[in-house]
Design a protein around this motif. Structure first.
Motif, PDB file in Angstrom:
ATOM      1  N   ARG A 164       0.831  -1.200   0.000  1.00  0.00           N
ATOM      2  CA  ARG A 164       0.000   0.000   0.000  1.00  0.00           C
ATOM      3  C   ARG A 164       0.871   1.258   0.000  1.00  0.00           C
ATOM      4  O   ARG A 164       1.783   1.416   0.795  1.00  0.00           O
ATOM      5  N   HIS A 165       0.574   2.162  -0.929  1.00  0.00           N
ATOM      6  CA  HIS A 165       1.259   3.453  -1.059  1.00  0.00           C
ATOM      7  C   HIS A 165       2.745   3.298  -1.358  1.00  0.00           C
ATOM      8  O   HIS A 165       3.530   4.209  -1.075  1.00  0.00           O
ATOM      9  N   MET A 166       3.136   2.158  -1.952  1.00  0.00           N
ATOM     10  CA  MET A 166       4.536   1.955  -2.318  1.00  0.00           C
ATOM     11  C   MET A 166       4.760   2.363  -3.770  1.00  0.00           C
ATOM     12  O   MET A 166       4.081   1.877  -4.666  1.00  0.00           O
ATOM     13  N   PRO A 167       5.734   3.257  -4.024  1.00  0.00           N
ATOM     14  CA  PRO A 167       5.938   3.774  -5.379  1.00  0.00           C
ATOM     15  C   PRO A 167       6.867   2.897  -6.219  1.00  0.00           C
ATOM     16  O   PRO A 167       7.625   2.076  -5.698  1.00  0.00           O
ATOM     17  N   PHE A 168       6.790   3.097  -7.521  1.00  0.00           N
ATOM     18  CA  PHE A 168       7.791   2.574  -8.454  1.00  0.00           C
ATOM     19  C   PHE A 168       8.555   3.789  -8.965  1.00  0.00           C
ATOM     20  O   PHE A 168       8.861   4.704  -8.217  1.00  0.00           O
ATOM     21  N   TYR A 169       8.835   3.857 -10.236  1.00  0.00           N
ATOM     22  CA  TYR A 169       9.498   5.015 -10.814  1.00  0.00           C
ATOM     23  C   TYR A 169       8.528   5.750 -11.740  1.00  0.00           C
ATOM     24  O   TYR A 169       7.561   5.180 -12.238  1.00  0.00           O
ATOM     25  N   ILE A 199       4.148   6.026 -11.372  1.00  0.00           N
ATOM     26  CA  ILE A 199       3.547   5.015 -10.497  1.00  0.00           C
ATOM     27  C   ILE A 199       3.906   5.346  -9.054  1.00  0.00           C
ATOM     28  O   ILE A 199       5.042   5.146  -8.615  1.00  0.00           O
ATOM     29  N   HIS A 200       2.911   5.870  -8.314  1.00  0.00           N
ATOM     30  CA  HIS A 200       3.137   6.250  -6.924  1.00  0.00           C
ATOM     31  C   HIS A 200       2.591   5.229  -5.931  1.00  0.00           C
ATOM     32  O   HIS A 200       2.859   5.320  -4.737  1.00  0.00           O
ATOM     33  N   ASP A 201       1.804   4.268  -6.435  1.00  0.00           N
ATOM     34  CA  ASP A 201       1.230   3.254  -5.555  1.00  0.00           C
ATOM     35  C   ASP A 201       1.054   1.971  -6.363  1.00  0.00           C
ATOM     36  O   ASP A 201       0.179   1.879  -7.225  1.00  0.00           O
ATOM     37  N   LEU A 202       1.906   0.982  -6.082  1.00  0.00           N
ATOM     38  CA  LEU A 202       1.878  -0.271  -6.842  1.00  0.00           C
ATOM     39  C   LEU A 202       0.614  -1.080  -6.594  1.00  0.00           C
ATOM     40  O   LEU A 202       0.296  -1.972  -7.374  1.00  0.00           O
ATOM     41  N   SER A 203      -0.116  -0.787  -5.530  1.00  0.00           N
ATOM     42  CA  SER A 203      -1.339  -1.524  -5.236  1.00  0.00           C
ATOM     43  C   SER A 203      -2.554  -0.932  -5.957  1.00  0.00           C
ATOM     44  O   SER A 203      -3.646  -1.484  -5.878  1.00  0.00           O
TER      45      SER A 203
END
Length: 559
Positions: free
Chosen positions: A447-452, A455-459
């Motif tokens: 939850r609320h975990m970003p990529f690059y 994409i700010h939320d992988l979920s």
């Protein structure tokens, strides 16, 4: 036959994706009355019961909190208060979790009983002696000694009835989410009494839920090794009751759990019911005997937690709570889902980004299935090389289907080709695909975990859309048209991969085949972006492997 099998495999995978999301419901226990319920308990005890219907006052949460005197508690993870009216834990906020990704508002879970969002935990003792006053939700408790509950400072609450019997609660808090309550009854009279310990969770209304059938949100328990999952509407229709020797019970949200762990090694009865409000409770089935000038005590654990895997598994181990890890809805693919999470979490700790961890685990999955894929791709490469010969045979025997079938089978046997082998990579990937979907969907770590980039939320879904050129045009598009850059990349990679496979000889099949990348792009666009990243990277790795195999594969003869 080869094109039909390939289309069937892709159709199957697509259908499972959609049908699993829409119709799969985990197996649930029947909500029937336990036939071995002890009659003497039913007759001799006041089991915890819902109060008479209360009129919920339209006041703010802030005003409701100041209506009664309170004891504050706080550690590095939670902050809140315990009401001295009823000694209820009815105010809890998670300090480390925000409601919105970009916001500052914290997640509030528990609330006072007299507001619509009321959600609280109570515990105590009941007795079969109607002449003994016991604490109720209206009882005003007094606090002795320390005035604030922290991980290093427990508190003690006390109340004495008119018969000379004192009830005490010593409450402690660890550094995470565990409340431990030592409940005592002190008898300063010459009488003899029986008391039954209980605990209950009350929730006034159904919260905002996702209502997605692959995720359980509602009342939950494991009782004597059996997982019990009851939806809110199930309990509104019929209550659930079961007697057990071990287990736990609670109310589960997607990312949060409120749970009770009854005293261990003692039989208890669990009830889920609804009467103007939802309740999950337990009560001991055997009494504690309180003699003259004596005391009794019972321990109870309460866990109100964010569903972090390390936290939940840690409590399951340290407190010996049976199957407490099922608080997290790992689903029926538990044996794949949970190990997959640990793999992703390992790479996250190594690489510092869950998106990179997903890519790393994708590479690992490809390596595991490498031999199977090699076998499949060799067969598909031969099938592609045999396409001209198959077209010739179909034209030659177009009026004799039996002869055509015999010639095709002879050709497959001669070239040692299995037309079904092209389905294997797709079929094998389906359980892994769903397991990863489950991990991204239910674990709070994502939850609320970003990529690059964007994409700010992988979920959550990719927020961009091809219909405004991924944000270059200054307008928003309707949600059903939000088809982001990663889903588009996934569709393109699938289209290119499709071109590497044997082309269907039937024109109608070829059109259906061409449609599938677009179909899956639209279907997967609302899915968590982490899942789409996995699928895209998997396609790219598959293509690289397939090209390598095809360049090294030839058929012996084509006549």
């Amino acid at each position: 036959m080869d094109s039909k099998n390939t289309i069937a495999a892709i159709a199957l995978s697509s259908a499972v994706i959609v049908l699993y999301s829409l119709f799969f419901v985990p197996e649930k226990s029947s909500t029937s009355q336990n036939p071995v319920e002890k009659e003497k308990i039913e007759q001799s005890t006041d089991t915890p019961s819902l109060e008479k219907k209360e009129t919920l006052i339209e006041i703010s949460r802030k005003d409701a909190l100041i209506e009664s005197e309170r004891v504050k508690f706080e550690n590095s993870n939670v902050i809140g208060t315990i009401s001295l009216k009823g000694a209820a834990i009815d105010d809890l906020t998670f300090k480390n979790y925000n409601v919105e990704l970009e916001g500052d508002e914290k997640i509030i879970l528990l609330g006072p009983r007299n507001i619509k969002e009321g959600y609280l935990i109570e515990s105590g003792f009941v007795t079969s002696d109607k002449n003994i006053d016991i604490p109720t939700s209206e009882t005003i408790w007094s606090i002795k000694g320390n005035k604030k509950l922290t991980e290093n400072s427990p508190i003690k609450l006390s109340w004495t009835n008119d018969q000379g019997i004192t009830f005490e609660k010593e409450i402690s808090l660890d550094d995470k989410y565990l409340f431990s309550i030592k409940q005592r009854v002190i008898n300063k009279t010459s009488g003899k009494y029986d008391f039954y310990s209980y605990g209950q969770i009350i929730r006034n209304e159904i919260p905002d839920i996702i209502d997605f059938l692959i995720l359980h949100e509602g009342l939950i328990a494991t009782l004597d090794d059996e997982l019990i999952e009851e939806d809110y509407d199930d309990i509104q229709e019929k209550k659930f009751t079961k007697t057990a020797q071990k287990g736990w019970l609670g109310i589960s949200d997607k990312y949060w759990i409120t749970s009770l762990i009854p005293p261990q090694n003692k039989e208890f009865k669990t009830t889920f019911d609804y009467k103007d409000k939802f309740r999950a409770n337990f009560i001991a089935t055997e009494p504690l005997e309180l003699g003259p000038n004596n005391s009794i005590e019972e321990d109870l654990q309460i866990i109100v937690a964010a569903k972090r895997v390390d936290v939940i598994d840690g409590y399951a181990k340290s407190l010996a709570i049976d199957k407490f890890d099922l608080v997290i809805d790992w689903g029926f693919l538990y044996f794949i889902t949970k190990p997959l999470f640990f793999g992703i979490d390992y790479f996250f700790k190594l690489l510092g980004n869950y998106g990179l961890a997903i890519i790393a685990i994708t590479i690992c999955i490809r390596l595991v299935f490498f031999p199977l894929a090699n076998f499949s791709f060799r067969s598909m490469a031969k099938m592609k090389a045999l396409t001209p010969e198959m077209v010739r045979l179909k034209e030659l025997h177009k009026n004799d289907k039996m002869k055509l079938q015999q010639e095709m089978m002879a050709l497959y046997k001669k070239e040692k080709v299995n037309p079904m082998s092209g389905c294997l990579p797709i079929l094998v990937q389906i359980p892994v695909f769903f397991a990863l979907y489950k991990v991204l969907f239910v674990t709070i770590e994502m939850r609320h975990m970003p990529f690059y980039g964007w994409i700010h939320d992988l979920s959550e879904r990719d927020p961009t859309s091809i219909f405004n050129i991924f944000g270059l045009l200054p307008y928003d598009v309707p949600s059903f048209l939000v088809i982001g850059a990663w889903p588009v990349a996934m569709g393109i990679s699938m289209y290119i991969q499709q071109k590497l496979n044997p082309a269907p000889t039937d024109p109608m099949q070829a059109k259906i085949f061409m449609f599938f990348p677009l179909f899956l792009t639209v279907i997967l666009a609302p899915f968590p972006s982490g899942l789409v990243i996995y699928w895209t990277v998997n396609n790219i790795l598959t293509m690289a492997q397939q090209v390598f195999i095809m360049k090294r594969t030839t058929v012996k003869t084509v006549t």
